[in-house]
Design an enzyme around this catalytic site. Structure first.
Site, PDB file in Angstrom:
ATOM      1  N   THR A 216     -19.408  20.322 -11.573  1.00 12.38           N
ATOM      2  CA  THR A 216     -20.724  20.007 -11.016  1.00 12.38           C
ATOM      3  C   THR A 216     -21.656  21.195 -11.278  1.00 12.38           C
ATOM      4  OG1 THR A 216     -19.875  18.601  -9.276  1.00 12.38           O
ATOM      5  CG2 THR A 216     -21.941  19.714  -8.800  1.00 12.38           C
ATOM      6  N   ARG A 244     -17.550   5.366  -5.308  1.00 14.02           N
ATOM      7  CA  ARG A 244     -17.493   6.551  -4.442  1.00 14.02           C
ATOM      8  C   ARG A 244     -18.665   7.496  -4.753  1.00 14.02           C
ATOM      9  NH1 ARG A 244     -17.227  12.296  -5.578  1.00 14.02           N
ATOM     10  NH2 ARG A 244     -16.287  13.300  -3.782  1.00 14.02           N
ATOM     11  N   GLY A 246     -20.119  11.362  -3.757  1.00 16.89           N
ATOM     12  CA  GLY A 246     -19.722  12.634  -3.142  1.00 16.89           C
ATOM     13  C   GLY A 246     -20.872  13.306  -2.421  1.00 16.89           C
ATOM     14  N   ASP A 247     -20.770  14.605  -2.289  1.00 14.54           N
ATOM     15  CA  ASP A 247     -21.785  15.366  -1.541  1.00 14.54           C
ATOM     16  C   ASP A 247     -23.012  15.709  -2.380  1.00 14.54           C
ATOM     17  OD1 ASP A 247     -20.057  17.005  -3.120  1.00 14.54           O
ATOM     18  OD2 ASP A 247     -20.982  18.758  -2.202  1.00 14.54           O
ATOM     19  N   THR A 267     -20.588  22.924  -4.579  1.00 16.12           N
ATOM     20  CA  THR A 267     -19.627  22.275  -5.477  1.00 16.12           C
ATOM     21  C   THR A 267     -18.245  22.327  -4.848  1.00 16.12           C
ATOM     22  OG1 THR A 267     -18.582  22.286  -7.651  1.00 16.12           O
ATOM     23  CG2 THR A 267     -19.344  24.421  -6.819  1.00 16.12           C
ATOM     24  N   GLY A 268     -17.486  21.274  -5.032  1.00 15.30           N
ATOM     25  CA  GLY A 268     -16.145  21.270  -4.451  1.00 15.30           C
ATOM     26  C   GLY A 268     -15.769  19.878  -3.981  1.00 15.30           C
ATOM     27  N   GLY A 270     -16.143  16.994  -2.295  1.00 18.40           N
ATOM     28  CA  GLY A 270     -17.351  16.469  -1.685  1.00 18.40           C
ATOM     29  C   GLY A 270     -17.197  15.913  -0.292  1.00 18.40           C
TER      30      GLY A 270
HETATM   31  N1  ASP Z   1     -18.804  17.942  -5.184  1.00 13.29           N
HETATM   32  C1  ASP Z   1     -18.563  17.003  -6.245  1.00 13.29           C
HETATM   33  C2  ASP Z   1     -18.143  15.696  -5.654  1.00 13.29           C
HETATM   34  O1  ASP Z   1     -17.367  15.678  -4.721  1.00 13.29           O
HETATM   35  C3  ASP Z   1     -17.532  17.448  -7.209  1.00 13.29           C
HETATM   36  C4  ASP Z   1     -17.618  18.878  -7.649  1.00 13.29           C
HETATM   37  O2  ASP Z   1     -18.448  19.641  -7.189  1.00 13.29           O
HETATM   38  O3  ASP Z   1     -16.833  19.248  -8.506  1.00 13.29           O
HETATM   39  O4  ASP Z   1     -18.559  14.679  -6.156  1.00 13.29           O
END
Ligand code: ASP
Length: 351
Positions: A216, A244, A246-247, A267-268, A270
């Protein structure tokens, strides 16, 4: 009796002392600790995703490619900030560089859903007005961050999704591409791997499989006028199903900007960033607890998220131009730029 009176007086004195220090007064004492700071002329921070990014899994060429692209992205934003442009323009220009690169899980390098399609999410926020825009689940907008900005500037809404968002982007004259534009071999390989894991572990447990968390992109910036802005763009997680989201497109989770505090992109994993309203929580700690950016960001990323098992990181810039880029994963593609200062990092031990 005399002894008793002394004891009573001592007790009352102690009791009243304890109670003349209410929470608000404590905060005021804390306030005094935050020294007035000189504002950096401008500042920006970027990320290209967090995860299990280890030296042993990286080739010298790949690492050089990542560092070069992160520098190119910083160059794009810094050129704007240096010449007095807005934080909003800088954020979009920076993210466009990363969206157009197959290296990152956003735009061209977006990961695949379980059906072998790409569904993109993005968000954008202006710290001055606290206006925000986001799009989710789009399949043909070349640069999702531009669409998020268009939602902010040219609609009365904050988030548009799916076909409606695509129609809106087209009407706004944004670049529309055939969905096949987002196809890349390395993301297809990642989908195959995730599906193989799913066969072993089932759908939910394979989501914990590390590879989906890379890539991301995001940017936070402070311009010469003291305005903050932040943006985030992603393909989400490999092998995702059921549309789905995410955040990344959720204001307050994957992105937040407030001129009184800071600008943040996350990022992470979500789901955790949504539940713990990570980006807003950091800003709120600064606003209400008077914590500085580093303390607030560390508290949320390295304490709160770690406690609940939410892996990832954030990049952020505060109203003074301080930068914080904490992550609780082994690595995070990240970098920052300020006048005469720059850093680009990948691994956890670099800063
Ligand atoms: N945060 C993103 C999600 O969950 C994924 C990512 O940051 O790698 O969609």
């Amino acid at each position: 009796m005399k002894k008793f009176c002394y004891l009573l007086i001592a007790f009352l004195a102690l009791y009243s002392c304890k109670n003349v220090t209410p929470e608000s007064a404590k905060v005021t004492t804390e306030n005094k600790k935050v020294k007035p700071q000189k504002k950096a002329e401008y500042a920006m921070a970027i990320h290209g995703g967090a995860g299990t990014i280890l030296r042993k899994n990286m080739t010298t060429e790949k690492e050089a490619e990542f560092r070069a692209k992160l520098n190119e992205a910083l160059n794009a934003g810094e050129a704007i900030l240096k010449s007095g442009g807005t934080a909003m323009d800088a954020v979009v220009a920076t993210i466009n560089v990363m969206e157009d690169s197959p290296l990152f899980n956003a735009g061209k390098g977006a990961v695949f859903t379980n059906h072998g399609t790409n569904e993109l999410d993005a968000s954008f926020m202006d710290g001055k007005t606290q206006n925000a825009g986001a799009i989710s689940g789009v399949t043909n907008i070349k640069n999702p961050i531009n669409a998020a900005r268009a939602v902010l500037e040219r609609s009365n809404h904050v988030m548009l999704s799916g076909k409606g968002a695509e129609k809106f982007a087209k009407e706004q004259g944004l670049e529309i591409v055939d969905p096949s534009y987002f196809w890349t071999q390395h993301r297809m390989d990642a989908l195959d791997k995730a599906k193989a894991k799913e066969m072993q572990l089932g759908y939910h447990d394979q989501l914990e499989f590390n590879d989906w968390k890379y890539g991301t992109v995001g940017c936070a910036a402070l311009d010469k006028d003291g305005n903050l802005a932040a943006g985030t763009s992603t393909g989400g997680m490999t092998n995702k199903r059921f549309n789905r989201i995410g955040d990344a497109p959720i204001i307050g989770a994957g992105c937040y900007a407030n001129n009184n505090t800071c600008a943040i992109s996350s990022t992470g994993h979500g789901e955790f960033f949504i539940r713990y309203a990570v980006a807003h929580d950091i800003s709120a700690r600064m606003e209400y607890l008077k914590e500085d950016l580093k303390t607030a960001a560390n508290q949320v990323v390295n304490e709160k998220l770690v406690e609940v098992g939410g892996s990832g990181g954030i990049i952020s810039v505060d109203k003074h131009g301080n930068v914080a880029m904490p992550h609780n994963t082994p690595g995070m593609y990240r970098g920052f730029a300020k006048p005469n200062e720059r850093g680009v990092y990948i691994y956890g031990d670099e800063e």
